[in-house]
Design a protein around this motif. Structure first.
Motif, PDB file in Angstrom:
ATOM      1  N   VAL A 219       0.852  -1.185   0.000  1.00 51.11           N
ATOM      2  CA  VAL A 219       0.000   0.000   0.000  1.00 51.11           C
ATOM      3  C   VAL A 219       0.888   1.235   0.000  1.00 51.11           C
ATOM      4  O   VAL A 219       1.724   1.412   0.892  1.00 51.11           O
ATOM      5  CB  VAL A 219      -0.939   0.020   1.221  1.00 51.11           C
ATOM      6  CG1 VAL A 219      -1.719   1.337   1.276  1.00 51.11           C
ATOM      7  CG2 VAL A 219      -1.904  -1.152   1.169  1.00 51.11           C
TER       8      VAL A 219
ATOM      9  N   SER B  37       0.785   4.841   0.619  1.00 53.18           N
ATOM     10  CA  SER B  37       0.000   5.914   1.209  1.00 53.18           C
ATOM     11  C   SER B  37       0.612   6.297   2.543  1.00 53.18           C
ATOM     12  O   SER B  37       1.226   5.454   3.212  1.00 53.18           O
ATOM     13  CB  SER B  37      -1.461   5.485   1.408  1.00 53.18           C
ATOM     14  OG  SER B  37      -2.213   6.532   1.994  1.00 53.18           O
TER      15      SER B  37
ATOM     16  N   PHE C 116      -5.394   3.336   7.048  1.00 51.76           N
ATOM     17  CA  PHE C 116      -4.817   2.055   6.651  1.00 51.76           C
ATOM     18  C   PHE C 116      -4.125   1.246   7.747  1.00 51.76           C
ATOM     19  O   PHE C 116      -3.988   0.033   7.609  1.00 51.76           O
ATOM     20  CB  PHE C 116      -3.834   2.270   5.491  1.00 51.76           C
ATOM     21  CG  PHE C 116      -4.501   2.732   4.232  1.00 51.76           C
ATOM     22  CD1 PHE C 116      -5.289   1.873   3.487  1.00 51.76           C
ATOM     23  CD2 PHE C 116      -4.358   4.038   3.799  1.00 51.76           C
ATOM     24  CE1 PHE C 116      -5.922   2.297   2.339  1.00 51.76           C
ATOM     25  CE2 PHE C 116      -4.987   4.476   2.649  1.00 51.76           C
ATOM     26  CZ  PHE C 116      -5.771   3.600   1.914  1.00 51.76           C
ATOM     27  N   ARG C 117      -3.669   1.881   8.820  1.00 49.06           N
ATOM     28  CA  ARG C 117      -2.864   1.114   9.769  1.00 49.06           C
ATOM     29  C   ARG C 117      -3.607  -0.101  10.325  1.00 49.06           C
ATOM     30  O   ARG C 117      -3.090  -1.234  10.278  1.00 49.06           O
ATOM     31  CB  ARG C 117      -2.393   2.007  10.921  1.00 49.06           C
ATOM     32  CG  ARG C 117      -1.584   1.199  11.943  1.00 49.06           C
ATOM     33  CD  ARG C 117      -0.882   2.052  12.974  1.00 49.06           C
ATOM     34  NE  ARG C 117      -0.055   1.226  13.841  1.00 49.06           N
ATOM     35  CZ  ARG C 117       0.855   1.689  14.671  1.00 49.06           C
ATOM     36  NH1 ARG C 117       1.071   2.997  14.756  1.00 49.06           N
ATOM     37  NH2 ARG C 117       1.567   0.877  15.423  1.00 49.06           N
TER      38      ARG C 117
ATOM     39  N   LEU D 262      -4.360  -2.907   7.688  1.00 47.66           N
ATOM     40  CA  LEU D 262      -3.134  -3.535   7.202  1.00 47.66           C
ATOM     41  C   LEU D 262      -2.510  -4.424   8.267  1.00 47.66           C
ATOM     42  O   LEU D 262      -2.009  -5.515   7.968  1.00 47.66           O
ATOM     43  CB  LEU D 262      -2.132  -2.472   6.743  1.00 47.66           C
ATOM     44  CG  LEU D 262      -2.534  -1.611   5.543  1.00 47.66           C
ATOM     45  CD1 LEU D 262      -1.345  -0.799   5.056  1.00 47.66           C
ATOM     46  CD2 LEU D 262      -3.098  -2.454   4.423  1.00 47.66           C
TER      47      LEU D 262
ATOM     48  N   VAL E 250       4.395  -1.041   3.283  1.00 49.01           N
ATOM     49  CA  VAL E 250       3.870   0.310   3.096  1.00 49.01           C
ATOM     50  C   VAL E 250       4.935   1.112   2.362  1.00 49.01           C
ATOM     51  O   VAL E 250       6.095   1.152   2.778  1.00 49.01           O
ATOM     52  CB  VAL E 250       3.536   0.975   4.445  1.00 49.01           C
ATOM     53  CG1 VAL E 250       3.118   2.432   4.226  1.00 49.01           C
ATOM     54  CG2 VAL E 250       2.436   0.205   5.168  1.00 49.01           C
TER      55      VAL E 250
ATOM     56  N   ALA F 161       5.470   8.918   7.507  1.00 51.77           N
ATOM     57  CA  ALA F 161       5.050   7.527   7.732  1.00 51.77           C
ATOM     58  C   ALA F 161       5.474   6.998   9.095  1.00 51.77           C
ATOM     59  O   ALA F 161       5.824   5.832   9.227  1.00 51.77           O
ATOM     60  CB  ALA F 161       5.604   6.639   6.627  1.00 51.77           C
TER      61      ALA F 161
ATOM     62  N   ALA G 206       3.769   3.743  10.094  1.00 48.61           N
ATOM     63  CA  ALA G 206       4.254   2.502   9.481  1.00 48.61           C
ATOM     64  C   ALA G 206       5.618   2.112  10.032  1.00 48.61           C
ATOM     65  O   ALA G 206       5.895   0.928  10.257  1.00 48.61           O
ATOM     66  CB  ALA G 206       4.318   2.662   7.969  1.00 48.61           C
TER      67      ALA G 206
ATOM     68  N   LEU H 263       4.276  -4.200  10.038  1.00 47.69           N
ATOM     69  CA  LEU H 263       4.315  -3.644   8.690  1.00 47.69           C
ATOM     70  C   LEU H 263       5.752  -3.319   8.304  1.00 47.69           C
ATOM     71  O   LEU H 263       6.535  -2.842   9.119  1.00 47.69           O
ATOM     72  CB  LEU H 263       3.455  -2.378   8.603  1.00 47.69           C
ATOM     73  CG  LEU H 263       1.994  -2.508   9.033  1.00 47.69           C
ATOM     74  CD1 LEU H 263       1.291  -1.161   8.922  1.00 47.69           C
ATOM     75  CD2 LEU H 263       1.269  -3.567   8.203  1.00 47.69           C
TER      76      LEU H 263
ATOM     77  N   PHE I 206       8.047  -0.986   6.153  1.00 48.60           N
ATOM     78  CA  PHE I 206       8.028   0.286   5.431  1.00 48.60           C
ATOM     79  C   PHE I 206       9.182   0.357   4.440  1.00 48.60           C
ATOM     80  O   PHE I 206      10.325  -0.004   4.753  1.00 48.60           O
ATOM     81  CB  PHE I 206       8.125   1.468   6.396  1.00 48.60           C
ATOM     82  CG  PHE I 206       8.191   2.796   5.681  1.00 48.60           C
ATOM     83  CD1 PHE I 206       7.059   3.336   5.100  1.00 48.60           C
ATOM     84  CD2 PHE I 206       9.388   3.471   5.565  1.00 48.60           C
ATOM     85  CE1 PHE I 206       7.120   4.541   4.415  1.00 48.60           C
ATOM     86  CE2 PHE I 206       9.460   4.675   4.889  1.00 48.60           C
ATOM     87  CZ  PHE I 206       8.319   5.207   4.308  1.00 48.60           C
TER      88      PHE I 206
END
Length: 223
Positions: free
Chosen positions: A138, A140, A146-147, A150, A162, A169, A172, A178, A180
């Motif tokens: 993703v 964004s 989204f957090r 996701l 991400v 960010a 993320a 996640l 990044f």
């Protein structure tokens, strides 16, 4: 009469999707804040380079799969808003994306509720169950949208990345589940280095940090 196990009617399971969704309005705003204005050709992201990165990521996931019979297939979609009167300006960009191999979801920008976040989440949800996700990417900076979803997907064992700019960010980067990836760290996405300013490493003469949106947007928000 053939049985359900007859070889002539057995079909392979559909490939799992390695899905990339790109939040164009959000990333355009983030890139503009880094550049202090509209990007030139040298600072516009190259989607062909991003596509090659996605192909490499997909191949790596397939090579590392525990089941050698499972196939992985990349799929990339750019989600964008089209403001009134801008269709002719945006059309060449949309056609170029489609020519490279990206799908485009375009939505009229008529008010503040015309964002594409929900459309991105709906698309992810559809692909999650049909045909299933082998990986999710993703692009964004919108952690509020989204957090949580996701991290929920990552908790099921699906690799989730991400993409974006590290300045925007923190959500993320702080997430334990996640992964990044800064867009500038992907080879070839930008032709020239971005003029990035970090509050942790400001030049001695100081630096200008441009607004994310014009003050006039407050009037439309009130309306």
């Amino acid at each position: 009469m053939t049985s359900p196990t007859d070889e002539s009617v057995v079909t392979a399971d559909p490939a799992r999707r390695v899905l990339l969704v790109w939040d164009a309005p959000n990333l355009d705003m983030g890139l503009g804040s880094i550049l202090g204005g509209r990007p030139t050709a040298a600072h516009r992201p190259r989607f062909d380079a991003l596509g090659r990165w996605l192909l490499e990521f997909t191949a790596a996931l397939e090579d590392g799969a525990s089941d050698p019979d499972v196939r992985f297939e990349p799929e990339a979609t750019v989600f964008t808003n089209i403001a009134p009167g801008t269709a002719d300006v945006v059309r060449p960009w949309v056609e170029a994306l489609r020519n490279v191999g990206y799908a485009v979801f375009a939505k009229p920008k008529v008010d503040d509720d015309s964002d594409v976040d929900d459309d991105m989440l709906d698309h992810i949800d559809v692909r999650r169950y049909s045909p299933g996700l082998g990986g999710l990417v993703v692009a964004s900076a919108d952690g509020q949208a989204f957090r949580e979803p996701l991290e929920e997907i990552a908790a099921t064992g699906v690799p989730v990345k991400v993409l974006g700019f590290r300045e925007h960010a923190a959500w993320a980067l702080a997430s334990p589940t996640l992964d990044f990836v800064d867009l500038e760290d992907i080879s070839g996405v930008f032709r020239e280095p971005l003029p990035r300013v970090s509050l942790d490493a400001l030049p001695d003469e100081g630096a200008w940090l441009q607004p994310f949106r014009p003050l006039s947007s407050l009037l439309s928000s009130r309306a």
